[in-house]
Scaffold this motif. Structure first.
Motif, PDB file in Angstrom:
ATOM      1  N   CYS A  76       2.349   4.720 -10.931  1.00  0.00           N
ATOM      2  CA  CYS A  76       3.139   3.982  -9.932  1.00  0.00           C
ATOM      3  C   CYS A  76       3.317   2.525 -10.354  1.00  0.00           C
ATOM      4  CB  CYS A  76       2.468   4.047  -8.561  1.00  0.00           C
ATOM      5  SG  CYS A  76       2.564   5.670  -7.808  1.00  0.00           S
ATOM      6  N   ALA A  94       3.348   1.499   3.023  1.00  0.00           N
ATOM      7  CA  ALA A  94       4.474   2.395   2.685  1.00  0.00           C
ATOM      8  C   ALA A  94       3.925   3.730   2.182  1.00  0.00           C
ATOM      9  CB  ALA A  94       5.380   1.743   1.650  1.00  0.00           C
ATOM     10  N   VAL A  95       2.929   4.272   2.916  1.00  0.00           N
ATOM     11  CA  VAL A  95       2.409   5.610   2.569  1.00  0.00           C
ATOM     12  C   VAL A  95       3.276   6.645   3.296  1.00  0.00           C
ATOM     13  CG1 VAL A  95       0.088   4.657   2.207  1.00  0.00           C
ATOM     14  CG2 VAL A  95       0.638   5.707   4.408  1.00  0.00           C
ATOM     15  N   LEU A 110      -5.341   4.988   7.212  1.00  0.00           N
ATOM     16  CA  LEU A 110      -5.284   3.807   6.341  1.00  0.00           C
ATOM     17  C   LEU A 110      -5.517   2.526   7.157  1.00  0.00           C
ATOM     18  CD1 LEU A 110      -4.763   2.534   3.569  1.00  0.00           C
ATOM     19  CD2 LEU A 110      -2.313   2.639   4.045  1.00  0.00           C
ATOM     20  N   LEU A 149       0.854  -1.192   0.000  1.00  0.00           N
ATOM     21  CA  LEU A 149       0.000   0.000   0.000  1.00  0.00           C
ATOM     22  C   LEU A 149       0.888   1.239   0.000  1.00  0.00           C
ATOM     23  CD1 LEU A 149      -2.569  -1.166   2.720  1.00  0.00           C
ATOM     24  CD2 LEU A 149      -2.561  -1.604   0.242  1.00  0.00           C
ATOM     25  N   GLY A 150       0.853   1.993  -1.088  1.00  0.00           N
ATOM     26  CA  GLY A 150       1.740   3.141  -1.246  1.00  0.00           C
ATOM     27  C   GLY A 150       2.894   2.726  -2.123  1.00  0.00           C
ATOM     28  N   LEU A 151       2.895   3.240  -3.367  1.00  0.00           N
ATOM     29  CA  LEU A 151       3.895   2.805  -4.349  1.00  0.00           C
ATOM     30  C   LEU A 151       4.821   3.957  -4.719  1.00  0.00           C
ATOM     31  CD1 LEU A 151       1.455   0.766  -6.620  1.00  0.00           C
ATOM     32  CD2 LEU A 151       3.003  -0.139  -4.864  1.00  0.00           C
ATOM     33  N   GLY A 152       5.375   4.602  -3.684  1.00  0.00           N
ATOM     34  CA  GLY A 152       6.363   5.648  -3.924  1.00  0.00           C
ATOM     35  C   GLY A 152       7.754   5.032  -3.910  1.00  0.00           C
ATOM     36  N   HIS A 159      16.180   2.230   1.135  1.00  0.00           N
ATOM     37  CA  HIS A 159      16.107   2.542  -0.301  1.00  0.00           C
ATOM     38  C   HIS A 159      17.460   2.339  -0.984  1.00  0.00           C
ATOM     39  CE1 HIS A 159      15.001   4.457  -3.988  1.00  0.00           C
ATOM     40  NE2 HIS A 159      15.867   5.450  -3.822  1.00  0.00           N
ATOM     41  N   GLN A 177      -2.791   5.811  -4.594  1.00  0.00           N
ATOM     42  CA  GLN A 177      -3.996   6.638  -4.719  1.00  0.00           C
ATOM     43  C   GLN A 177      -4.488   6.548  -6.169  1.00  0.00           C
ATOM     44  OE1 GLN A 177      -3.671  10.378  -2.084  1.00  0.00           O
ATOM     45  NE2 GLN A 177      -1.644  10.059  -2.959  1.00  0.00           N
ATOM     46  N   LYS A 192      -1.239   7.334   8.148  1.00  0.00           N
ATOM     47  CA  LYS A 192      -1.061   5.890   8.386  1.00  0.00           C
ATOM     48  C   LYS A 192      -2.209   5.370   9.248  1.00  0.00           C
ATOM     49  CE  LYS A 192       4.021   5.881   7.928  1.00  0.00           C
ATOM     50  NZ  LYS A 192       4.319   5.100   6.737  1.00  0.00           N
ATOM     51  N   GLU A 198       5.205   9.466   5.594  1.00  0.00           N
ATOM     52  CA  GLU A 198       5.511   9.407   7.037  1.00  0.00           C
ATOM     53  C   GLU A 198       4.640  10.397   7.825  1.00  0.00           C
ATOM     54  OE1 GLU A 198       7.255   7.164   8.314  1.00  0.00           O
ATOM     55  OE2 GLU A 198       8.635   7.823   9.866  1.00  0.00           O
ATOM     56  N   LEU A 220      -1.185  -1.086  -4.703  1.00  0.00           N
ATOM     57  CA  LEU A 220      -2.191  -0.020  -4.570  1.00  0.00           C
ATOM     58  C   LEU A 220      -1.555   1.311  -4.192  1.00  0.00           C
ATOM     59  CD1 LEU A 220      -5.370   0.279  -4.675  1.00  0.00           C
ATOM     60  CD2 LEU A 220      -5.222   0.515  -2.199  1.00  0.00           C
ATOM     61  N   THR A 237       7.377   2.505   8.463  1.00  0.00           N
ATOM     62  CA  THR A 237       7.744   3.807   9.041  1.00  0.00           C
ATOM     63  C   THR A 237       9.242   3.880   9.343  1.00  0.00           C
ATOM     64  OG1 THR A 237       7.342   5.385  10.807  1.00  0.00           O
ATOM     65  CG2 THR A 237       7.171   3.074  11.414  1.00  0.00           C
ATOM     66  N   PHE A 242      12.441  -1.093   5.758  1.00  0.00           N
ATOM     67  CA  PHE A 242      13.319  -1.347   4.608  1.00  0.00           C
ATOM     68  C   PHE A 242      14.138  -0.084   4.328  1.00  0.00           C
ATOM     69  CE2 PHE A 242      11.565  -5.257   2.575  1.00  0.00           C
ATOM     70  CZ  PHE A 242      10.401  -5.417   3.305  1.00  0.00           C
ATOM     71  N   GLY A 292       7.641   1.758  -1.512  1.00  0.00           N
ATOM     72  CA  GLY A 292       6.688   0.714  -1.905  1.00  0.00           C
ATOM     73  C   GLY A 292       7.097   0.062  -3.215  1.00  0.00           C
TER      74      GLY A 292
HETATM   75  N1  LIG Z   1      12.361   7.323   1.186  1.00  0.00           N
HETATM   76  C1  LIG Z   1      13.173   6.577   1.938  1.00  0.00           C
HETATM   77  O1  LIG Z   1      14.389   6.497   1.708  1.00  0.00           O
HETATM   78  C2  LIG Z   1      12.592   5.755   3.066  1.00  0.00           C
HETATM   79  C3  LIG Z   1      13.379   4.762   3.662  1.00  0.00           C
HETATM   80  C4  LIG Z   1      12.827   3.924   4.630  1.00  0.00           C
HETATM   81  C5  LIG Z   1      11.522   4.120   5.043  1.00  0.00           C
HETATM   82  N2  LIG Z   1      10.771   5.121   4.475  1.00  0.00           N
HETATM   83  C6  LIG Z   1       9.371   5.252   4.929  1.00  0.00           C
HETATM   84  O2  LIG Z   1       8.550   4.597   3.980  1.00  0.00           O
HETATM   85  C7  LIG Z   1       7.286   5.255   3.906  1.00  0.00           C
HETATM   86  C8  LIG Z   1       7.048   5.690   2.481  1.00  0.00           C
HETATM   87  O3  LIG Z   1       8.070   6.585   2.116  1.00  0.00           O
HETATM   88  P1  LIG Z   1       8.356   6.946   0.589  1.00  0.00           P
HETATM   89  O4  LIG Z   1       9.638   7.679   0.594  1.00  0.00           O
HETATM   90  O5  LIG Z   1       8.180   5.754  -0.241  1.00  0.00           O
HETATM   91  O6  LIG Z   1       7.151   7.967   0.307  1.00  0.00           O
HETATM   92  P2  LIG Z   1       6.615   8.467  -1.106  1.00  0.00           P
HETATM   93  O7  LIG Z   1       6.021   9.799  -0.857  1.00  0.00           O
HETATM   94  O8  LIG Z   1       7.669   8.328  -2.157  1.00  0.00           O
HETATM   95  O9  LIG Z   1       5.467   7.419  -1.458  1.00  0.00           O
HETATM   96  C9  LIG Z   1       4.289   7.305  -0.727  1.00  0.00           C
HETATM   97  C10 LIG Z   1       3.209   6.826  -1.672  1.00  0.00           C
HETATM   98  O10 LIG Z   1       2.035   6.554  -0.917  1.00  0.00           O
HETATM   99  C11 LIG Z   1       0.917   6.929  -1.706  1.00  0.00           C
HETATM  100  N3  LIG Z   1      -0.250   7.063  -0.840  1.00  0.00           N
HETATM  101  C12 LIG Z   1      -0.619   8.074  -0.032  1.00  0.00           C
HETATM  102  N4  LIG Z   1      -1.757   7.772   0.601  1.00  0.00           N
HETATM  103  C13 LIG Z   1      -2.126   6.511   0.199  1.00  0.00           C
HETATM  104  C14 LIG Z   1      -3.192   5.655   0.523  1.00  0.00           C
HETATM  105  N5  LIG Z   1      -4.134   5.995   1.401  1.00  0.00           N
HETATM  106  N6  LIG Z   1      -3.242   4.427  -0.075  1.00  0.00           N
HETATM  107  C15 LIG Z   1      -2.294   4.050  -0.969  1.00  0.00           C
HETATM  108  N7  LIG Z   1      -1.256   4.842  -1.309  1.00  0.00           N
HETATM  109  C16 LIG Z   1      -1.172   6.058  -0.724  1.00  0.00           C
HETATM  110  C17 LIG Z   1       1.371   8.221  -2.377  1.00  0.00           C
HETATM  111  O11 LIG Z   1       0.569   8.535  -3.491  1.00  0.00           O
HETATM  112  C18 LIG Z   1       2.822   7.860  -2.724  1.00  0.00           C
HETATM  113  O12 LIG Z   1       2.919   7.285  -4.017  1.00  0.00           O
HETATM  114  C19 LIG Z   1       7.364   6.397   4.914  1.00  0.00           C
HETATM  115  O13 LIG Z   1       6.850   5.973   6.136  1.00  0.00           O
HETATM  116  C20 LIG Z   1       8.853   6.660   5.017  1.00  0.00           C
HETATM  117  O14 LIG Z   1       9.225   7.279   6.239  1.00  0.00           O
HETATM  118  C21 LIG Z   1      11.268   5.929   3.503  1.00  0.00           C
END
Ligand SMILES: NC(=O)c1ccc[n+]([C@@H]2O[C@H](COP(=O)([O-])OP(=O)(O)OC[C@H]3O[C@@H](n4cnc5c(N)ncnc54)[C@H](O)[C@@H]3O)[C@@H](O)[C@H]2O)c1
Length: 296
Positions: free
Chosen positions: A39, A77-78, A88, A7-10, A131, A32, A85, A80, A30, A106, A129, A13
Protein backbone atom coordinates in the motif's frame (compact mmCIF):
# COMPACT_ATOMS: atom_id res chain seq x y z
CA UNK A 1 1.68 22.32 8.04
CA UNK A 2 -0.09 19.55 9.95
CA UNK A 3 0.66 15.94 10.74
CA UNK A 4 -1.97 13.70 9.16
CA UNK A 5 -2.46 10.01 9.91
CA UNK A 6 -4.24 8.04 7.18
CA UNK A 7 -5.59 4.70 8.42
CA UNK A 8 -6.44 2.31 5.59
CA UNK A 9 -4.50 2.71 2.36
CA UNK A 10 -6.90 1.28 -0.20
CA UNK A 11 -8.61 3.12 -3.04
CA UNK A 12 -9.51 6.13 -0.90
CA UNK A 13 -6.75 6.26 1.71
CA UNK A 14 -4.11 6.31 -1.03
CA UNK A 15 -5.72 9.27 -2.78
CA UNK A 16 -6.25 11.17 0.47
CA UNK A 17 -2.62 10.57 1.46
CA UNK A 18 -1.42 11.80 -1.95
CA UNK A 19 -3.63 14.87 -1.71
CA UNK A 20 -2.40 15.72 1.82
CA UNK A 21 1.26 15.09 0.97
CA UNK A 22 0.90 17.20 -2.17
CA UNK A 23 -0.24 20.10 0.02
CA UNK A 24 2.93 19.81 2.11
CA UNK A 25 1.54 18.00 5.15
CA UNK A 26 3.47 15.23 6.88
CA UNK A 27 1.46 12.07 6.17
CA UNK A 28 1.77 8.99 8.37
CA UNK A 29 0.60 5.87 6.57
CA UNK A 30 -0.94 2.73 8.05
CA UNK A 31 -2.61 -0.34 6.61
CA UNK A 32 -2.79 -3.91 7.88
CA UNK A 33 0.71 -5.42 8.43
CA UNK A 34 0.33 -7.88 5.53
CA UNK A 35 -0.61 -5.07 3.11
CA UNK A 36 1.43 -2.18 4.51
CA UNK A 37 4.46 -2.39 2.18
CA UNK A 38 2.38 -2.79 -1.01
CA UNK A 39 0.00 0.00 0.00
CA UNK A 40 2.86 2.40 0.81
CA UNK A 41 4.39 1.63 -2.61
CA UNK A 42 1.03 2.35 -4.22
CA UNK A 43 0.78 5.71 -2.41
CA UNK A 44 4.28 6.67 -3.60
CA UNK A 45 3.45 5.65 -7.17
CA UNK A 46 0.23 7.67 -7.14
CA UNK A 47 2.08 10.64 -5.63
CA UNK A 48 4.71 10.51 -8.38
CA UNK A 49 2.01 10.34 -11.08
CA UNK A 50 0.08 13.20 -9.54
CA UNK A 51 2.65 15.58 -8.13
CA UNK A 52 4.54 18.49 -9.57
CA UNK A 53 7.86 16.97 -8.52
CA UNK A 54 7.81 18.40 -4.98
CA UNK A 55 9.19 15.96 -2.38
CA UNK A 56 6.52 14.33 -0.22
CA UNK A 57 6.76 13.75 3.51
CA UNK A 58 5.20 10.27 3.42
CA UNK A 59 6.05 8.22 6.54
CA UNK A 60 5.10 4.55 6.78
CA UNK A 61 4.06 3.94 10.40
CA UNK A 62 5.31 1.00 12.46
CA UNK A 63 1.96 0.54 14.20
CA UNK A 64 -1.22 2.39 15.18
CA UNK A 65 0.48 4.34 18.02
CA UNK A 66 3.25 5.44 15.66
CA UNK A 67 0.69 6.51 13.04
CA UNK A 68 -1.62 8.56 15.22
CA UNK A 69 0.52 9.66 18.22
CA UNK A 70 1.88 12.86 16.64
CA UNK A 71 -1.17 13.46 14.41
CA UNK A 72 -3.18 16.68 14.34
CA UNK A 73 -5.72 14.93 12.13
CA UNK A 74 -6.55 11.25 11.79
CA UNK A 75 -8.38 10.17 8.63
CA UNK A 76 -10.03 6.75 8.77
CA UNK A 77 -10.46 5.02 5.39
CA UNK A 78 -10.87 1.33 6.28
CA UNK A 79 -13.64 -0.72 4.58
CA UNK A 80 -17.28 0.29 4.92
CA UNK A 81 -18.11 -1.95 7.89
CA UNK A 82 -19.47 -0.41 11.11
CA UNK A 83 -17.85 -3.21 13.16
CA UNK A 84 -14.44 -2.64 11.60
CA UNK A 85 -14.59 1.12 11.95
CA UNK A 86 -15.86 0.95 15.54
CA UNK A 87 -13.11 -1.54 16.47
CA UNK A 88 -10.48 0.79 15.01
CA UNK A 89 -11.90 3.84 16.85
CA UNK A 90 -11.79 1.84 20.11
CA UNK A 91 -8.15 0.93 19.48
CA UNK A 92 -7.37 4.64 19.16
CA UNK A 93 -8.29 5.30 22.81
CA UNK A 94 -5.26 6.62 24.68
CA UNK A 95 -3.17 6.85 21.49
CA UNK A 96 -4.51 10.03 19.90
CA UNK A 97 -3.94 13.53 21.29
CA UNK A 98 -7.19 14.80 22.88
CA UNK A 99 -7.26 17.79 20.54
CA UNK A 100 -6.60 15.78 17.35
CA UNK A 101 -9.53 15.72 14.94
CA UNK A 102 -10.72 12.31 13.74
CA UNK A 103 -12.43 12.18 10.35
CA UNK A 104 -14.17 9.14 8.92
CA UNK A 105 -14.40 8.73 5.16
CA UNK A 106 -17.56 6.62 5.38
CA UNK A 107 -19.74 6.80 2.25
CA UNK A 108 -23.00 5.85 3.80
CA UNK A 109 -22.88 4.79 7.46
CA UNK A 110 -24.95 6.94 9.82
CA UNK A 111 -22.49 8.71 12.13
CA UNK A 112 -24.44 7.86 15.29
CA UNK A 113 -23.46 4.22 14.68
CA UNK A 114 -19.78 5.20 14.83
CA UNK A 115 -19.45 8.08 17.27
CA UNK A 116 -20.09 6.02 20.41
CA UNK A 117 -16.81 4.15 19.78
CA UNK A 118 -14.79 7.38 19.67
CA UNK A 119 -12.94 8.56 22.80
CA UNK A 120 -13.51 12.30 22.27
CA UNK A 121 -16.82 12.66 20.35
CA UNK A 122 -16.35 16.43 20.15
CA UNK A 123 -13.37 15.86 17.84
CA UNK A 124 -15.17 13.45 15.46
CA UNK A 125 -16.81 14.16 12.10
CA UNK A 126 -17.18 12.74 8.59
CA UNK A 127 -15.16 13.95 5.61
CA UNK A 128 -16.44 12.10 2.56
CA UNK A 129 -13.85 12.31 -0.20
CA UNK A 130 -14.48 11.06 -3.74
CA UNK A 131 -12.31 8.78 -5.87
CA UNK A 132 -9.67 9.65 -7.04
CA UNK A 133 -9.28 11.82 -3.95
CA UNK A 134 -6.11 13.51 -5.21
CA UNK A 135 -8.16 14.97 -8.09
CA UNK A 136 -11.81 15.36 -7.12
CA UNK A 137 -12.30 18.70 -5.31
CA UNK A 138 -15.61 18.03 -3.56
CA UNK A 139 -15.71 16.70 0.02
CA UNK A 140 -18.90 16.30 2.04
CA UNK A 141 -18.45 17.21 5.70
CA UNK A 142 -20.92 16.05 8.35
CA UNK A 143 -20.88 16.59 12.09
CA UNK A 144 -22.73 14.77 14.86
CA UNK A 145 -24.61 16.67 17.60
CA UNK A 146 -21.48 16.14 19.75
CA UNK A 147 -18.94 17.56 17.29
CA UNK A 148 -17.49 20.87 18.47
CA UNK A 149 -17.30 23.84 16.11
CA UNK A 150 -13.51 24.05 16.42
CA UNK A 151 -13.16 20.54 14.96
CA UNK A 152 -15.33 21.50 11.99
CA UNK A 153 -13.21 24.62 11.50
CA UNK A 154 -9.98 22.58 11.69
CA UNK A 155 -11.34 20.09 9.14
CA UNK A 156 -12.49 22.84 6.76
CA UNK A 157 -9.17 24.68 7.03
CA UNK A 158 -7.26 21.45 6.38
CA UNK A 159 -9.40 20.60 3.34
CA UNK A 160 -8.86 24.06 1.90
CA UNK A 161 -5.08 23.54 2.10
CA UNK A 162 -5.74 20.56 -0.18
CA UNK A 163 -7.61 22.90 -2.58
CA UNK A 164 -10.81 20.99 -1.84
CA UNK A 165 -14.30 22.53 -1.93
CA UNK A 166 -15.89 21.17 1.25
CA UNK A 167 -19.63 21.45 1.79
CA UNK A 168 -21.30 20.64 5.10
CA UNK A 169 -24.40 18.42 5.05
CA UNK A 170 -26.51 16.63 7.66
CA UNK A 171 -25.08 13.32 8.90
CA UNK A 172 -27.72 11.21 7.15
CA UNK A 173 -27.01 7.91 5.40
CA UNK A 174 -25.55 8.55 1.95
CA UNK A 175 -25.18 12.31 2.60
CA UNK A 176 -26.14 14.10 -0.67
CA UNK A 177 -23.86 12.95 -3.48
CA UNK A 178 -24.51 9.24 -3.13
CA UNK A 179 -28.28 9.76 -2.87
CA UNK A 180 -28.19 11.69 -6.15
CA UNK A 181 -25.82 9.27 -7.89
CA UNK A 182 -27.82 6.25 -6.80
CA UNK A 183 -31.16 7.86 -7.77
CA UNK A 184 -29.79 8.34 -11.31
CA UNK A 185 -28.46 4.78 -11.35
CA UNK A 186 -31.81 3.32 -10.22
CA UNK A 187 -33.72 5.26 -12.88
CA UNK A 188 -31.20 4.11 -15.51
CA UNK A 189 -31.76 0.51 -14.37
CA UNK A 190 -35.54 1.02 -14.61
CA UNK A 191 -35.10 2.22 -18.23
CA UNK A 192 -33.14 -0.97 -19.00
CA UNK A 193 -35.70 -3.17 -17.25
CA UNK A 194 -38.52 -1.56 -19.29
CA UNK A 195 -36.55 -2.06 -22.52
CA UNK A 196 -36.37 1.68 -23.24
CA UNK A 197 -32.63 1.46 -23.97
CA UNK A 198 -29.64 -0.79 -23.26
CA UNK A 199 -26.89 0.13 -20.71
CA UNK A 200 -24.43 1.18 -23.46
CA UNK A 201 -27.06 3.41 -25.07
CA UNK A 202 -27.97 5.00 -21.74
CA UNK A 203 -24.30 5.68 -20.98
CA UNK A 204 -24.01 7.43 -24.36
CA UNK A 205 -27.16 9.48 -23.77
CA UNK A 206 -26.01 10.68 -20.33
CA UNK A 207 -22.48 11.44 -21.54
CA UNK A 208 -23.64 13.39 -24.60
CA UNK A 209 -26.64 15.25 -23.15
CA UNK A 210 -27.18 16.49 -19.61
CA UNK A 211 -23.96 14.85 -18.38
CA UNK A 212 -22.09 17.53 -20.28
CA UNK A 213 -23.63 20.18 -18.04
CA UNK A 214 -22.77 18.56 -14.74
CA UNK A 215 -19.09 19.59 -14.53
CA UNK A 216 -20.31 23.18 -14.57
CA UNK A 217 -23.74 23.25 -12.92
CA UNK A 218 -25.84 21.45 -10.31
CA UNK A 219 -29.47 20.35 -10.67
CA UNK A 220 -30.94 23.63 -9.41
CA UNK A 221 -28.90 25.88 -11.70
CA UNK A 222 -29.74 23.55 -14.62
CA UNK A 223 -33.46 23.63 -13.76
CA UNK A 224 -33.36 27.44 -13.57
CA UNK A 225 -31.76 27.58 -17.03
CA UNK A 226 -34.30 25.16 -18.52
CA UNK A 227 -37.24 27.00 -16.94
CA UNK A 228 -39.14 25.72 -13.92
CA UNK A 229 -42.40 25.91 -15.88
CA UNK A 230 -40.84 23.57 -18.45
CA UNK A 231 -39.82 21.17 -15.66
CA UNK A 232 -43.37 21.31 -14.26
CA UNK A 233 -44.84 20.33 -17.67
CA UNK A 234 -42.34 17.48 -18.08
CA UNK A 235 -43.15 16.24 -14.58
CA UNK A 236 -46.90 16.32 -15.34
CA UNK A 237 -46.36 14.02 -18.35
CA UNK A 238 -43.94 11.72 -16.49
CA UNK A 239 -46.37 11.58 -13.57
CA UNK A 240 -49.21 10.40 -15.81
CA UNK A 241 -46.98 7.79 -17.51
CA UNK A 242 -44.64 6.60 -14.77
CA UNK A 243 -46.42 7.11 -11.48
CA UNK A 244 -46.17 8.91 -8.18
CA UNK A 245 -42.41 9.31 -7.97
CA UNK A 246 -42.73 11.98 -10.70
CA UNK A 247 -45.58 13.93 -9.06
CA UNK A 248 -44.76 17.67 -9.36
CA UNK A 249 -43.42 18.62 -5.90
CA UNK A 250 -45.04 21.35 -3.81
CA UNK A 251 -41.73 23.30 -3.69
CA UNK A 252 -41.76 23.66 -7.48
CA UNK A 253 -45.44 24.66 -7.64
CA UNK A 254 -44.84 27.30 -4.92
CA UNK A 255 -41.95 28.85 -6.87
CA UNK A 256 -44.04 28.99 -10.04
CA UNK A 257 -46.98 30.55 -8.19
CA UNK A 258 -44.55 33.24 -6.99
CA UNK A 259 -43.59 33.92 -10.62
CA UNK A 260 -40.13 32.39 -10.22
CA UNK A 261 -39.75 30.50 -13.49
CA UNK A 262 -35.93 30.50 -13.39
CA UNK A 263 -33.33 32.43 -15.33
CA UNK A 264 -35.87 33.94 -17.75
CA UNK A 265 -37.74 35.68 -14.90
CA UNK A 266 -34.59 36.60 -12.96
CA UNK A 267 -35.35 34.13 -10.18
CA UNK A 268 -35.95 30.44 -9.63
CA UNK A 269 -33.99 28.46 -7.09
CA UNK A 270 -31.29 31.13 -7.50
CA UNK A 271 -31.70 34.81 -8.31
CA UNK A 272 -30.13 36.56 -11.33
CA UNK A 273 -29.58 40.23 -12.04
CA UNK A 274 -30.13 41.33 -15.65
CA UNK A 275 -26.33 41.58 -16.18
CA UNK A 276 -25.81 38.16 -14.61
CA UNK A 277 -28.44 36.57 -16.89
CA UNK A 278 -26.72 37.91 -20.01
CA UNK A 279 -23.25 36.95 -18.81
CA UNK A 280 -24.42 33.48 -17.77
CA UNK A 281 -25.51 32.45 -21.27
CA UNK A 282 -22.13 33.35 -22.76
CA UNK A 283 -20.26 31.79 -19.82
CA UNK A 284 -22.31 28.58 -20.13
CA UNK A 285 -21.68 28.14 -23.86
CA UNK A 286 -17.98 28.79 -23.38
CA UNK A 287 -17.80 26.19 -20.59
CA UNK A 288 -19.61 23.59 -22.71
CA UNK A 289 -17.24 24.24 -25.62
CA UNK A 290 -14.26 23.72 -23.32
CA UNK A 291 -15.75 20.55 -21.81
CA UNK A 292 -16.47 19.21 -25.32
CA UNK A 293 -12.92 19.98 -26.43
CA UNK A 294 -11.44 18.34 -23.32
CA UNK A 295 -13.51 15.17 -23.73
CA UNK A 296 -13.30 14.86 -27.54
N1 LIG B 1 -14.07 3.42 -3.16
C1 LIG B 1 -14.71 4.59 -3.30
O1 LIG B 1 -14.93 5.09 -4.41
C2 LIG B 1 -15.11 5.36 -2.06
C3 LIG B 1 -15.51 6.70 -2.19
C4 LIG B 1 -15.79 7.46 -1.06
C5 LIG B 1 -15.73 6.87 0.19
N2 LIG B 1 -15.37 5.54 0.30
C6 LIG B 1 -15.29 4.98 1.67
O2 LIG B 1 -13.93 5.01 2.06
C7 LIG B 1 -13.66 3.90 2.92
C8 LIG B 1 -12.55 3.08 2.32
O3 LIG B 1 -12.97 2.60 1.07
P1 LIG B 1 -11.94 2.02 0.00
O4 LIG B 1 -12.71 1.88 -1.25
O5 LIG B 1 -10.71 2.80 0.04
O6 LIG B 1 -11.67 0.57 0.63
P2 LIG B 1 -10.48 -0.43 0.27
O7 LIG B 1 -11.00 -1.78 0.57
O8 LIG B 1 -9.93 -0.15 -1.09
O9 LIG B 1 -9.34 -0.04 1.32
C9 LIG B 1 -9.48 -0.23 2.69
C10 LIG B 1 -8.09 -0.47 3.26
O10 LIG B 1 -8.18 -0.51 4.68
C11 LIG B 1 -7.26 -1.48 5.14
N3 LIG B 1 -7.61 -1.85 6.51
C12 LIG B 1 -8.55 -2.69 6.97
N4 LIG B 1 -8.54 -2.72 8.30
C13 LIG B 1 -7.57 -1.85 8.72
C14 LIG B 1 -7.10 -1.44 9.98
N5 LIG B 1 -7.63 -1.90 11.12
N6 LIG B 1 -6.09 -0.52 10.03
C15 LIG B 1 -5.54 -0.03 8.90
N7 LIG B 1 -5.96 -0.40 7.67
C16 LIG B 1 -6.96 -1.30 7.58
C17 LIG B 1 -7.38 -2.61 4.12
O11 LIG B 1 -6.27 -3.47 4.18
C18 LIG B 1 -7.48 -1.79 2.82
O12 LIG B 1 -6.20 -1.56 2.25
C19 LIG B 1 -14.99 3.17 3.07
O13 LIG B 1 -15.66 3.64 4.20
C20 LIG B 1 -15.73 3.55 1.80
O14 LIG B 1 -17.14 3.45 1.93
C21 LIG B 1 -15.06 4.79 -0.78
Amino acid sequence: MSVIAVLGLGTMGQGIAVSAAGAGHQVRLLDQPSRQADCVDAVRLRFDRHSTGQPADLRPAADLADAVGPADLVIEAVPESPELKRALFSELHGLVAPDAVIMTNTSSLPLDELVSAVEFPGRFLAAHFFHPAELIPGVEIARTPATDQESVDVALAFLRTLAKEPVEVLPQAGFVANRLQIALFLEALACVAEGVAAPAEIDTIVRTTFGLRLPAYGPFAIADMAGLDVYQSILATLHSQHGERFAPPAELTALLEAGRTGLKSGAGFHTYSAERSTALAAERDDLYRRILAATA
